[in-house]
Design a protein around this motif. Structure first.
Motif, PDB file in Angstrom:
ATOM      1  N   THR B 241     -27.248 -15.131  -8.392  1.00  0.00           N
ATOM      2  CA  THR B 241     -28.636 -15.484  -8.697  1.00  0.00           C
ATOM      3  C   THR B 241     -28.837 -15.904 -10.154  1.00  0.00           C
ATOM      4  O   THR B 241     -29.490 -16.907 -10.434  1.00  0.00           O
ATOM      5  CB  THR B 241     -29.576 -14.311  -8.368  1.00  0.00           C
ATOM      6  OG1 THR B 241     -29.360 -13.935  -7.014  1.00  0.00           O
ATOM      7  CG2 THR B 241     -31.022 -14.722  -8.531  1.00  0.00           C
ATOM      8  N   GLN B 242     -28.249 -15.134 -11.089  1.00  0.00           N
ATOM      9  CA  GLN B 242     -28.441 -15.482 -12.502  1.00  0.00           C
ATOM     10  C   GLN B 242     -27.916 -16.880 -12.807  1.00  0.00           C
ATOM     11  O   GLN B 242     -28.558 -17.669 -13.493  1.00  0.00           O
ATOM     12  CB  GLN B 242     -27.708 -14.468 -13.384  1.00  0.00           C
ATOM     13  CG  GLN B 242     -28.628 -13.428 -13.988  1.00  0.00           C
ATOM     14  CD  GLN B 242     -27.925 -12.634 -15.076  1.00  0.00           C
ATOM     15  OE1 GLN B 242     -26.811 -12.164 -14.870  1.00  0.00           O
ATOM     16  NE2 GLN B 242     -28.566 -12.485 -16.211  1.00  0.00           N
ATOM     17  N   MET B 245     -30.174 -19.493 -11.400  1.00  0.00           N
ATOM     18  CA  MET B 245     -31.358 -19.701 -12.242  1.00  0.00           C
ATOM     19  C   MET B 245     -31.035 -20.651 -13.391  1.00  0.00           C
ATOM     20  O   MET B 245     -31.827 -21.526 -13.727  1.00  0.00           O
ATOM     21  CB  MET B 245     -31.853 -18.361 -12.807  1.00  0.00           C
ATOM     22  CG  MET B 245     -32.383 -17.395 -11.776  1.00  0.00           C
ATOM     23  SD  MET B 245     -33.858 -17.971 -10.924  1.00  0.00           S
ATOM     24  CE  MET B 245     -35.134 -17.624 -12.135  1.00  0.00           C
ATOM     25  N   ARG B 246     -29.861 -20.457 -14.011  1.00  0.00           N
ATOM     26  CA  ARG B 246     -29.459 -21.337 -15.111  1.00  0.00           C
ATOM     27  C   ARG B 246     -29.417 -22.788 -14.637  1.00  0.00           C
ATOM     28  O   ARG B 246     -29.936 -23.685 -15.280  1.00  0.00           O
ATOM     29  CB  ARG B 246     -28.068 -20.970 -15.636  1.00  0.00           C
ATOM     30  CG  ARG B 246     -27.867 -19.565 -16.174  1.00  0.00           C
ATOM     31  CD  ARG B 246     -28.553 -19.315 -17.487  1.00  0.00           C
ATOM     32  NE  ARG B 246     -29.925 -18.863 -17.305  1.00  0.00           N
ATOM     33  CZ  ARG B 246     -30.297 -17.634 -16.932  1.00  0.00           C
ATOM     34  NH1 ARG B 246     -29.405 -16.703 -16.695  1.00  0.00           N
ATOM     35  NH2 ARG B 246     -31.572 -17.325 -16.800  1.00  0.00           N
ATOM     36  N   TYR B 248     -30.804 -24.105 -11.989  1.00  0.00           N
ATOM     37  CA  TYR B 248     -32.143 -24.531 -11.586  1.00  0.00           C
ATOM     38  C   TYR B 248     -32.933 -25.008 -12.811  1.00  0.00           C
ATOM     39  O   TYR B 248     -33.554 -26.072 -12.802  1.00  0.00           O
ATOM     40  CB  TYR B 248     -32.835 -23.344 -10.914  1.00  0.00           C
ATOM     41  CG  TYR B 248     -34.231 -23.568 -10.406  1.00  0.00           C
ATOM     42  CD1 TYR B 248     -34.463 -24.229  -9.211  1.00  0.00           C
ATOM     43  CD2 TYR B 248     -35.329 -23.073 -11.108  1.00  0.00           C
ATOM     44  CE1 TYR B 248     -35.751 -24.399  -8.733  1.00  0.00           C
ATOM     45  CE2 TYR B 248     -36.625 -23.235 -10.634  1.00  0.00           C
ATOM     46  CZ  TYR B 248     -36.825 -23.901  -9.447  1.00  0.00           C
ATOM     47  OH  TYR B 248     -38.095 -24.066  -8.980  1.00  0.00           O
ATOM     48  N   GLY B 249     -32.857 -24.225 -13.890  1.00  0.00           N
ATOM     49  CA  GLY B 249     -33.526 -24.622 -15.128  1.00  0.00           C
ATOM     50  C   GLY B 249     -32.933 -25.903 -15.689  1.00  0.00           C
ATOM     51  O   GLY B 249     -33.652 -26.808 -16.105  1.00  0.00           O
ATOM     52  N   ALA B 250     -31.597 -25.981 -15.670  1.00  0.00           N
ATOM     53  CA  ALA B 250     -30.921 -27.164 -16.213  1.00  0.00           C
ATOM     54  C   ALA B 250     -31.303 -28.415 -15.432  1.00  0.00           C
ATOM     55  O   ALA B 250     -31.393 -29.511 -15.990  1.00  0.00           O
ATOM     56  CB  ALA B 250     -29.404 -26.961 -16.183  1.00  0.00           C
ATOM     57  N   PHE B 252     -34.275 -29.054 -13.958  1.00  0.00           N
ATOM     58  CA  PHE B 252     -35.572 -29.505 -14.476  1.00  0.00           C
ATOM     59  C   PHE B 252     -35.395 -30.157 -15.841  1.00  0.00           C
ATOM     60  O   PHE B 252     -35.996 -31.178 -16.145  1.00  0.00           O
ATOM     61  CB  PHE B 252     -36.543 -28.323 -14.591  1.00  0.00           C
ATOM     62  CG  PHE B 252     -37.194 -27.949 -13.292  1.00  0.00           C
ATOM     63  CD1 PHE B 252     -38.381 -28.537 -12.910  1.00  0.00           C
ATOM     64  CD2 PHE B 252     -36.615 -27.021 -12.453  1.00  0.00           C
ATOM     65  CE1 PHE B 252     -38.986 -28.200 -11.717  1.00  0.00           C
ATOM     66  CE2 PHE B 252     -37.208 -26.679 -11.254  1.00  0.00           C
ATOM     67  CZ  PHE B 252     -38.398 -27.266 -10.884  1.00  0.00           C
ATOM     68  N   TRP B 253     -34.560 -29.512 -16.662  1.00  0.00           N
ATOM     69  CA  TRP B 253     -34.303 -30.016 -18.009  1.00  0.00           C
ATOM     70  C   TRP B 253     -33.758 -31.444 -17.970  1.00  0.00           C
ATOM     71  O   TRP B 253     -34.175 -32.307 -18.738  1.00  0.00           O
ATOM     72  CB  TRP B 253     -33.308 -29.089 -18.699  1.00  0.00           C
ATOM     73  CG  TRP B 253     -33.189 -29.292 -20.166  1.00  0.00           C
ATOM     74  CD1 TRP B 253     -32.198 -29.957 -20.824  1.00  0.00           C
ATOM     75  CD2 TRP B 253     -34.093 -28.825 -21.175  1.00  0.00           C
ATOM     76  NE1 TRP B 253     -32.430 -29.924 -22.173  1.00  0.00           N
ATOM     77  CE2 TRP B 253     -33.581 -29.236 -22.416  1.00  0.00           C
ATOM     78  CE3 TRP B 253     -35.279 -28.094 -21.138  1.00  0.00           C
ATOM     79  CZ2 TRP B 253     -34.214 -28.948 -23.616  1.00  0.00           C
ATOM     80  CZ3 TRP B 253     -35.909 -27.809 -22.338  1.00  0.00           C
ATOM     81  CH2 TRP B 253     -35.380 -28.232 -23.547  1.00  0.00           C
ATOM     82  N   VAL B 267     -39.090 -28.648  -6.331  1.00  0.00           N
ATOM     83  CA  VAL B 267     -37.659 -28.440  -6.117  1.00  0.00           C
ATOM     84  C   VAL B 267     -37.484 -27.326  -5.096  1.00  0.00           C
ATOM     85  O   VAL B 267     -38.026 -26.234  -5.272  1.00  0.00           O
ATOM     86  CB  VAL B 267     -36.943 -28.068  -7.434  1.00  0.00           C
ATOM     87  CG1 VAL B 267     -35.479 -27.758  -7.172  1.00  0.00           C
ATOM     88  CG2 VAL B 267     -37.069 -29.182  -8.456  1.00  0.00           C
ATOM     89  N   VAL B 269     -35.012 -24.723  -3.413  1.00  0.00           N
ATOM     90  CA  VAL B 269     -33.728 -24.065  -3.643  1.00  0.00           C
ATOM     91  C   VAL B 269     -33.315 -23.392  -2.359  1.00  0.00           C
ATOM     92  O   VAL B 269     -33.933 -22.411  -1.942  1.00  0.00           O
ATOM     93  CB  VAL B 269     -33.860 -22.979  -4.724  1.00  0.00           C
ATOM     94  CG1 VAL B 269     -32.492 -22.475  -5.127  1.00  0.00           C
ATOM     95  CG2 VAL B 269     -34.623 -23.498  -5.905  1.00  0.00           C
ATOM     96  N   HIS B 282     -29.795 -14.368  -2.758  1.00  0.00           N
ATOM     97  CA  HIS B 282     -31.212 -14.121  -2.538  1.00  0.00           C
ATOM     98  C   HIS B 282     -31.670 -14.826  -1.260  1.00  0.00           C
ATOM     99  O   HIS B 282     -32.397 -15.814  -1.284  1.00  0.00           O
ATOM    100  CB  HIS B 282     -31.991 -14.633  -3.742  1.00  0.00           C
ATOM    101  CG  HIS B 282     -33.359 -14.046  -3.833  1.00  0.00           C
ATOM    102  ND1 HIS B 282     -33.849 -13.155  -2.905  1.00  0.00           N
ATOM    103  CD2 HIS B 282     -34.349 -14.215  -4.725  1.00  0.00           C
ATOM    104  CE1 HIS B 282     -35.075 -12.808  -3.227  1.00  0.00           C
ATOM    105  NE2 HIS B 282     -35.403 -13.440  -4.332  1.00  0.00           N
ATOM    106  N   LEU B 285     -35.437 -15.730  -0.350  1.00  0.00           N
ATOM    107  CA  LEU B 285     -35.963 -16.911  -1.034  1.00  0.00           C
ATOM    108  C   LEU B 285     -35.507 -18.184  -0.328  1.00  0.00           C
ATOM    109  O   LEU B 285     -36.303 -19.091  -0.086  1.00  0.00           O
ATOM    110  CB  LEU B 285     -35.493 -16.924  -2.490  1.00  0.00           C
ATOM    111  CG  LEU B 285     -35.839 -18.188  -3.278  1.00  0.00           C
ATOM    112  CD1 LEU B 285     -37.342 -18.309  -3.492  1.00  0.00           C
ATOM    113  CD2 LEU B 285     -35.119 -18.223  -4.620  1.00  0.00           C
TER     114      LEU B 285
END
Lengths: 452, 452
Positions: B241-242, B245-246, B248-250, B252-253, B267, B269, B282, B285
């Motif tokens: 999961t961690q 998340m990285r 997922y953020g990247a 968007f970035w 988005v 997931v 997860h 989700l």
């Protein structure tokens, strides 16, 4: 120790904090202070004299006090109001519900810059007292005026974590508020802390994510300090996971235009307070994220000496370049002057178009200087307006029979003494000590966040 | 029906797919086709004649076939290679491990544009056959050449979902591949599908997130279709999961500079395949996200008539503006011509600087036209190069005793007939039918993603 209160959720277990931050291990304070003493000595013998001879402080307004050399790593908390900055500090320092907890709430509660540092017993220190004490590293803050000093508060607390770092809590950013209402230069004060912070936590509340003009301004101020920034999406357990994911994505989306680097910033998604996470949420993730953030904080603690040495070395590099530039201005001036010239006219011509006289180019060509470290040429117009060129001596004249030449001394510090000091702590600690890549001890800026 | 195979994980339960997409409810095909017949009639009587009289197709190369009016909503799958596009289609259509499944794998496996549509029995249709059949809505693809038609494949499958939508699978984007290697204009073909898709899934694999030049190009092509885009972060259960998340953020970035809109894209997931999710991840989700995506897909199905009417109305608005412009060019030309003028010289002057003669301004001023809908003036240089101005008649002459005037007819369709048709299905369905805000039936582009 747990507070029995029907209104508040039960407390979370907190042994991971002590474990991750190694709070129960004794710090090797002997090695630590010995290295700092050595660093202070190098600074005072090799850097300071040149700094003073060429009035570097008048160019950058950046003076290094002894307090700054010996000070602990500083962790700065920034972000909108009521996102949980003070709550997070209370949590990390076990202040929640104690008599000395930072005041927290749903309205803007922190109106002061609050420095939380170590002390034998808990007590608060007024801003004017902190600014007066040069050993505290906050004396330069005096320049922001008495109005500001009234908004500066120190709190001393006998907590083990504060033996290793100091925290700085800041007033939450309020969109649409006028600068002058504060009575002191808020942005300049922020910039002062930003420039000196070893870690910058920018905290957000996912239930009111609002990236407005004030926050844009803040990120403009954070430019160049990208590798110190950590974004915190706090109170993550107040949203259902799907909703949290949306907000998390939106946060990256909003920050991307504000942080001009290729790699995304590290965003920690968690809930930094002492209570149990909301049961229906992704608790595992939040705990892991909290531990990751603590590991990040621990890295800063572990590397504090390396960072300090790198910081002094970077400063020395800038002082040397400044001295070389002033020397070159002076030499050019002397070469152009004849018996009949008007000194002011001659020098004005040089200051107005230094490129015509290859001032900056010659520095780049003759010595091992990165063009990224050159100060901007406009700054020297102001500099020589205040400090007449005739008040300086050439570098070749800055030598003494006993002490040698100032330039040689600073160059020896940059290329030899400081690297040796860095190596000495590296070898004493563990074999994988940070290289120049991470501490930035090279002359070229090696920012891994730099857009290429 | 479940496949017993020790090598593959067990299958997931899939009743949520049928439930969310209402696959077991009968579609009201009578109402549906009656409305489409009415729409076709309006198009042929009110829009088509003006389109032909002023050769609109030569300006936009956008012709509407009957097949396009009656075609089902199209869902387009785009993204890098081996991110799971074909696997996702196999999953949604229950083709996994069947004889007719789309070929999937870890290397680039899809080299064709594959249109998956409804048929009484499973069979494939060759590209040249699809292009030849005007009822199929793919006949305009013929213009991309025979090389392309060999890379176009149709598959007919008797699946209930395909009674409601068609899927288009595309070759995965490969960074650093040369355009000419394909032997056909890949980007133009993509653009054709992008312009017509009702939903565009851009799929990514979190374990190899690489936003390169080809993908940048793709997002340039997606400009203006932001409200159709859905980003899918597939194979989400292949990361902890961690780490997810990285990534997922990247994502968007990386996308923020490519999608020039204020609101972040949606988005999803999840892991779109028939097997159980990786147990340590997860899972809740991922299932929720899958259902959200299916709801999104269902919305497109539910709104297919509204979208189609809005699409024809938008087309009619453009045709009307085009006719008004040609009429104005012609009128200006006639006004300027004297007995002694050289027709070509006179008209060239008008085409080269239409603003001098207020061609575009007069259209904006006299009629209820949004400036956002005006075609660019350069296009008319080419248009009149191919179609001599003298070959057109004035709008005032496009009238007949029985049929009335062409302009009046299209205006009546835009302001009355099409809105009434839209209302008729809205009232028949449910009270909260989509307003002009979401179907874009207004003349001003109301894109909620527009940067302001």
């Amino acid at each position: 120790e747990e507070v029995e209160d029907v209104l508040e959720p039960p407390m979370r277990e907190r042994s991971h904090i002590d474990a991750t931050l190694r709070l129960n291990e004794e710090t090797k304070s002997d090695d630590y202070s010995a290295t700092l003493q050595r660093l202070k000595k190098i600074y005072h013998t090799a850097v300071r004299p040149l700094e003073q001879a060429y009035k570097y402080n008048e160019l950058r307004q950046y003076e290094i006090t002894d307090g700054e050399i010996t000070s602990k790593p500083m962790v700065l908390f920034l972000g909108p109001w009521s996102v949980g900055k003070s709550t997070m500090i209370n949590y990390l320092l076990e202040l929640t519900d104690s008599a000395h907890q930072l005041y927290t709430g749903a309205e803007p509660t922190t109106s002061e810059f609050t420095v939380i540092m170590h002390g034998e017993k808990t007590r608060s220190v007024e801003g004017i007292v902190m600014a007066a004490d040069s050993a505290r590293s906050f004396s330069p803050l005096e320049k922001f005026g008495q109005n500001f000093l009234e908004k500066l508060v120190g709190i001393e607390i006998p907590h083990k974590l504060l033996e290793r770092v100091s925290f700085v809590d800041t007033p939450g950013i309020i969109e649409n508020r006028k600068q002058q209402e504060r009575g002191y230069p808020f942005n300049d004060v922020c910039q002062w802390f930003i420039d000196r912070a070893d870690l910058i936590f920018v905290v957000f509340d996912p239930t009111k994510l609002d990236v407005g003009l004030e926050l844009e301004m803040l990120f403009r101020q954070l430019k160049g300090r990208e590798s110190q920034i950590r974004i915190i999406l706090n109170k993550a357990d107040s949203l259902a996971t799907q909703e949290l994911m949306r907000v998390y994505g939106a946060l990256f989306w909003s920050l991307a235009p504000l942080i001009n680097v290729t790699e995304p910033p590290r965003v920690y998604v968690s809930s930094f307070w002492p209570y149990e996470y909301n049961p229906e949420t992704h608790k595992d993730l939040f705990l892991k994220e909290e531990i990751s953030l603590l590991e990040d904080l621990n890295q800063v603690i572990e590397n504090r000496l390396e960072n300090k040495i790198a910081f002094i070395r970077q400063h020395a590099i800038r002082v040397r370049i400044h001295a070389l530039l002033v020397d070159r201005y002076l030499q050019t001036f002397k070469d152009k002057m004849t018996f009949f010239s008007d000194a002011e006219l001659v020098f004005n011509e040089i200051v107005e178009d230094p490129d015509k006289f290859y001032i900056f180019k010659s520095i780049l060509a003759k010595t091992n200087v990165s063009k990224f470290d050159l100060p901007n040429r406009e700054a020297y117009g102001d500099f020589f307006g205040i400090n007449p060129i005739a008040s300086f001596k050439l570098l070749s004249q800055q030598c003494s029979y006993m002490g040698g030449c100032l330039l040689e001394k600073i160059e020896r510090a940059i290329t030899h003494e400081l690297p040796v000091l860095l190596e000495s702590i590296g070898s004493g600690k563990n074999p994988t000590f940070p290289s120049c890549d991470t501490t930035g001890c090279g002359e070229k800026p090696k920012n891994r966040y730099k857009k290429n």
